[in-house]
Motif scaffolding. Structure first.
Motif, PDB file in Angstrom:
ATOM      1  N   GLY A   4      -7.494   0.133   3.192  1.00 20.56           N
ATOM      2  CA  GLY A   4      -8.822  -0.007   2.632  1.00 20.56           C
ATOM      3  C   GLY A   4      -9.426   1.305   2.179  1.00 20.56           C
ATOM      4  N   SER A  54      -9.229   5.398   0.508  1.00 19.32           N
ATOM      5  CA  SER A  54      -8.956   5.964  -0.806  1.00 19.32           C
ATOM      6  C   SER A  54      -8.315   7.342  -0.683  1.00 19.32           C
ATOM      7  CB  SER A  54     -10.249   6.098  -1.616  1.00 19.32           C
ATOM      8  OG  SER A  54     -10.860   4.846  -1.835  1.00 19.32           O
ATOM      9  N   VAL A  66      -0.736  -2.368  -8.700  1.00 15.81           N
ATOM     10  CA  VAL A  66      -1.839  -1.432  -8.466  1.00 15.81           C
ATOM     11  C   VAL A  66      -3.006  -1.653  -9.408  1.00 15.81           C
ATOM     12  CG1 VAL A  66      -0.173   0.281  -7.652  1.00 15.81           C
ATOM     13  CG2 VAL A  66      -1.039   0.412  -9.997  1.00 15.81           C
ATOM     14  N   ARG A  75      -6.900  -1.351  -8.686  1.00 14.50           N
ATOM     15  CA  ARG A  75      -7.124  -0.514  -7.498  1.00 14.50           C
ATOM     16  C   ARG A  75      -6.905   0.962  -7.787  1.00 14.50           C
ATOM     17  NH1 ARG A  75      -3.814  -0.918  -3.275  1.00 14.50           N
ATOM     18  NH2 ARG A  75      -2.011  -1.620  -4.489  1.00 14.50           N
ATOM     19  N   PHE A  76      -5.962   1.265  -8.652  1.00 11.70           N
ATOM     20  CA  PHE A  76      -5.631   2.644  -8.982  1.00 11.70           C
ATOM     21  C   PHE A  76      -6.150   2.973 -10.382  1.00 11.70           C
ATOM     22  CE2 PHE A  76      -1.542   3.208  -6.217  1.00 11.70           C
ATOM     23  CZ  PHE A  76      -2.231   2.730  -5.117  1.00 11.70           C
ATOM     24  N   MET A  85      -6.646   6.393  -5.996  1.00 13.73           N
ATOM     25  CA  MET A  85      -6.117   5.208  -5.324  1.00 13.73           C
ATOM     26  C   MET A  85      -7.174   4.658  -4.384  1.00 13.73           C
ATOM     27  SD  MET A  85      -2.226   6.515  -4.535  1.00 13.73           S
ATOM     28  CE  MET A  85      -2.761   7.705  -3.321  1.00 13.73           C
ATOM     29  N   ASN A  86      -7.633   3.461  -4.664  1.00 15.60           N
ATOM     30  CA  ASN A  86      -8.647   2.794  -3.853  1.00 15.60           C
ATOM     31  C   ASN A  86      -8.070   1.530  -3.219  1.00 15.60           C
ATOM     32  OD1 ASN A  86     -10.570   4.719  -4.766  1.00 15.60           O
ATOM     33  ND2 ASN A  86     -10.998   3.453  -6.570  1.00 15.60           N
ATOM     34  N   SER A  87      -8.767   1.038  -2.230  1.00 14.32           N
ATOM     35  CA  SER A  87      -8.346  -0.203  -1.547  1.00 14.32           C
ATOM     36  C   SER A  87      -6.868  -0.137  -1.167  1.00 14.32           C
ATOM     37  CB  SER A  87      -8.618  -1.422  -2.438  1.00 14.32           C
ATOM     38  OG  SER A  87      -9.984  -1.504  -2.775  1.00 14.32           O
ATOM     39  N   LEU A  88      -6.494   0.954  -0.576  1.00 14.71           N
ATOM     40  CA  LEU A  88      -5.082   1.168  -0.251  1.00 14.71           C
ATOM     41  C   LEU A  88      -4.580   0.157   0.778  1.00 14.71           C
ATOM     42  CD1 LEU A  88      -5.109   5.027  -0.297  1.00 14.71           C
ATOM     43  CD2 LEU A  88      -3.532   3.591  -1.597  1.00 14.71           C
ATOM     44  N   LYS A  89      -3.320  -0.207   0.597  1.00 15.07           N
ATOM     45  CA  LYS A  89      -2.660  -1.168   1.468  1.00 15.07           C
ATOM     46  C   LYS A  89      -1.446  -0.504   2.113  1.00 15.07           C
ATOM     47  CE  LYS A  89      -3.734  -4.817  -1.896  1.00 15.07           C
ATOM     48  NZ  LYS A  89      -3.156  -5.864  -2.759  1.00 15.07           N
ATOM     49  N   ASP A 144       1.426   0.369  -0.025  1.00 12.65           N
ATOM     50  CA  ASP A 144       1.323   1.517  -0.937  1.00 12.65           C
ATOM     51  C   ASP A 144       1.966   2.767  -0.342  1.00 12.65           C
ATOM     52  OD1 ASP A 144      -1.979   0.381  -1.746  1.00 12.65           O
ATOM     53  OD2 ASP A 144      -0.170   0.176  -2.986  1.00 12.65           O
TER      54      ASP A 144
END
Length: 119
Positions: free
Chosen positions: A13, A15, A62, A65-66, A81-85, A88
């Motif tokens: 979640g 960045s 991505v 999100r990216f 990079m946002n909302s990372l999982k 990733d």
């Protein structure tokens, strides 16, 4: 000729912003992009921007999100990079190509920077 940095450990979640600095000869007029290699997997395309930043392309995984961008005055390309999982998690590589890095082999690769996303 390409120096990537900005990787690290982040919670799901969160960045991160990766940066890739290039020499002017490698950067000016070239498409720039990012790839990644997850543990035990092949290196895959993530995102690219054309020479002036007016066009971008993303992998489906991505998209939304990216965000890839470039600062031609600084010879630097970025990957926000946002909302990372956790999926990733990978070593991220920057690359330069004459017109594209997605559809032809990049001319130059940078060393990787590790991104780890914890769940």
């Amino acid at each position: 000729q390409l120096q990537a940095y900005g990787g690290g450990l982040v919670q799901a979640g969160g960045s991160l912003r990766l940066s890739c600095a290039a020499s002017e000869r490698t950067f000016s007029g070239y498409a720039m992009g990012w790839f990644r290699r997850a543990p035990g997997k092949e290196r895959v395309f993530v995102a690219e921007t054309n020479w002036d930043g007016s066009n971008t392309l993303y992998a489906d995984s991505v998209k939304g999100r990216f965000a890839v961008s470039r600062d031609n005055a600084k010879n630097t390309v970025y990957l926000q990079m946002n909302s990372l999982k956790p999926e990733d998690t990978a070593i991220y590589y920057c690359a330069a190509g004459r017109f594209t890095v997605r559809f032809s082999e990049p001319a130059t690769w940078g060393q990787g920077t590790l991104v780890t996303v914890s769940s």
